[in-house]
Design a protein around this motif. Structure first.
Motif, mmCIF file in Angstrom:
data_model
loop_
_atom_site.group_PDB
_atom_site.id
_atom_site.type_symbol
_atom_site.label_atom_id
_atom_site.label_comp_id
_atom_site.label_asym_id
_atom_site.label_seq_id
_atom_site.Cartn_x
_atom_site.Cartn_y
_atom_site.Cartn_z
ATOM 1 N N VAL A 12 35.190 46.650 37.761
ATOM 2 C CA VAL A 12 34.936 45.519 38.643
ATOM 3 C C VAL A 12 34.585 46.049 40.028
ATOM 4 O O VAL A 12 35.043 47.130 40.420
ATOM 5 C CB VAL A 12 36.166 44.584 38.692
ATOM 6 N N GLN A 13 33.792 45.299 40.758
ATOM 7 C CA GLN A 13 33.464 45.694 42.123
ATOM 8 C C GLN A 13 34.600 45.340 43.071
ATOM 9 O O GLN A 13 35.387 44.414 42.807
ATOM 10 C CB GLN A 13 32.178 45.000 42.574
ATOM 11 N N LEU A 86 40.451 43.002 44.643
ATOM 12 C CA LEU A 86 40.699 44.374 44.204
ATOM 13 C C LEU A 86 40.030 45.385 45.121
ATOM 14 O O LEU A 86 38.957 45.130 45.694
ATOM 15 C CB LEU A 86 40.207 44.563 42.772
ATOM 16 N N LYS A 87 40.693 46.526 45.257
ATOM 17 C CA LYS A 87 40.217 47.609 46.105
ATOM 18 C C LYS A 87 40.032 48.873 45.248
ATOM 19 O O LYS A 87 40.680 49.018 44.213
ATOM 20 C CB LYS A 87 41.251 47.900 47.190
ATOM 21 N N PRO A 88 39.204 49.798 45.709
ATOM 22 C CA PRO A 88 39.075 51.062 44.956
ATOM 23 C C PRO A 88 40.413 51.765 44.742
ATOM 24 O O PRO A 88 40.605 52.409 43.703
ATOM 25 C CB PRO A 88 38.129 51.876 45.839
ATOM 26 N N ASP A 89 41.342 51.621 45.668
ATOM 27 C CA ASP A 89 42.661 52.239 45.516
ATOM 28 C C ASP A 89 43.468 51.637 44.375
ATOM 29 O O ASP A 89 44.496 52.196 43.980
ATOM 30 C CB ASP A 89 43.471 52.109 46.813
ATOM 31 N N ASP A 90 43.033 50.501 43.846
ATOM 32 C CA ASP A 90 43.714 49.896 42.702
ATOM 33 C C ASP A 90 43.292 50.528 41.384
ATOM 34 O O ASP A 90 43.846 50.197 40.327
ATOM 35 C CB ASP A 90 43.436 48.391 42.651
ATOM 36 N N VAL A 119 41.777 50.180 34.630
ATOM 37 C CA VAL A 119 41.147 49.328 35.640
ATOM 38 C C VAL A 119 40.400 50.241 36.606
ATOM 39 O O VAL A 119 41.004 51.164 37.171
ATOM 40 C CB VAL A 119 42.186 48.490 36.395
ATOM 41 N N THR A 120 39.121 49.992 36.764
ATOM 42 C CA THR A 120 38.300 50.780 37.673
ATOM 43 C C THR A 120 37.624 49.844 38.663
ATOM 44 O O THR A 120 36.941 48.903 38.265
ATOM 45 C CB THR A 120 37.232 51.590 36.923
ATOM 46 N N VAL A 121 37.855 50.101 39.939
ATOM 47 C CA VAL A 121 37.282 49.277 41.002
ATOM 48 C C VAL A 121 36.270 50.122 41.760
ATOM 49 O O VAL A 121 36.624 51.142 42.366
ATOM 50 C CB VAL A 121 38.371 48.750 41.942
#
Length: 123
Positions: A12-13, A86-90, A119-121
């Motif tokens: 997800v972005q 959501l953030k990349p750190d998630d 989960v990839t942000v």
């Protein structure tokens, strides 16, 4: 014994949302508290959120407060994690966990774990 199977992960972005599910089977009538814990590459496992059997009590990590919501449907033996903003750190593998003995939700020991969902942000 209890078996836990997570689903709902994906790519997800940043700023997007995902809803994770964890379906329990086996001795589900004995399950009390359930939780979500995550592990990012090269890092230790990190507590995210927990919920009591009734759902009346929840507990969140500081990083999850205000963005994530944990809930459960005992009729379906399923716990959910709604993740917003959501953030990349998630980015991490998210694990579902359960225990029989009800404890304060600040107690982070759990007896049963799922295999995890990625989960990839992206930024």
């Amino acid at each position: 014994q209890v078996q836990l199977v997570e689903s709902g992960g994906g790519l997800v972005q940043a700023g997007g949302s995902l809803r994770l599910s964890c379906a329990a089977s086996g001795r589900t009538l004995r399950i009390s508290d359930m939780a979500w814990i995550r592990q990012a590459p090269g890092k230790e496992r990190e507590f995210v959120a927990a919920i009591s059997w009734s759902g009346a009590t929840t507990y969140y990590a500081h990083s999850a407060q205000g963005r994530f919501t944990i809930s459960r449907d005992n009729a379906k033996n399923t716990v959910y994690l709604q993740m917003n903003t959501l953030k990349p750190d998630d980015t991490a593998v998210y694990y579902c966990a359960a225990r029989f003995l009800p404890l304060p939700l600040t107690e982070l020991r759990y007896d049963y774990w799922g295999q995890g969902t990625q989960v990839t942000v992206s930024s």
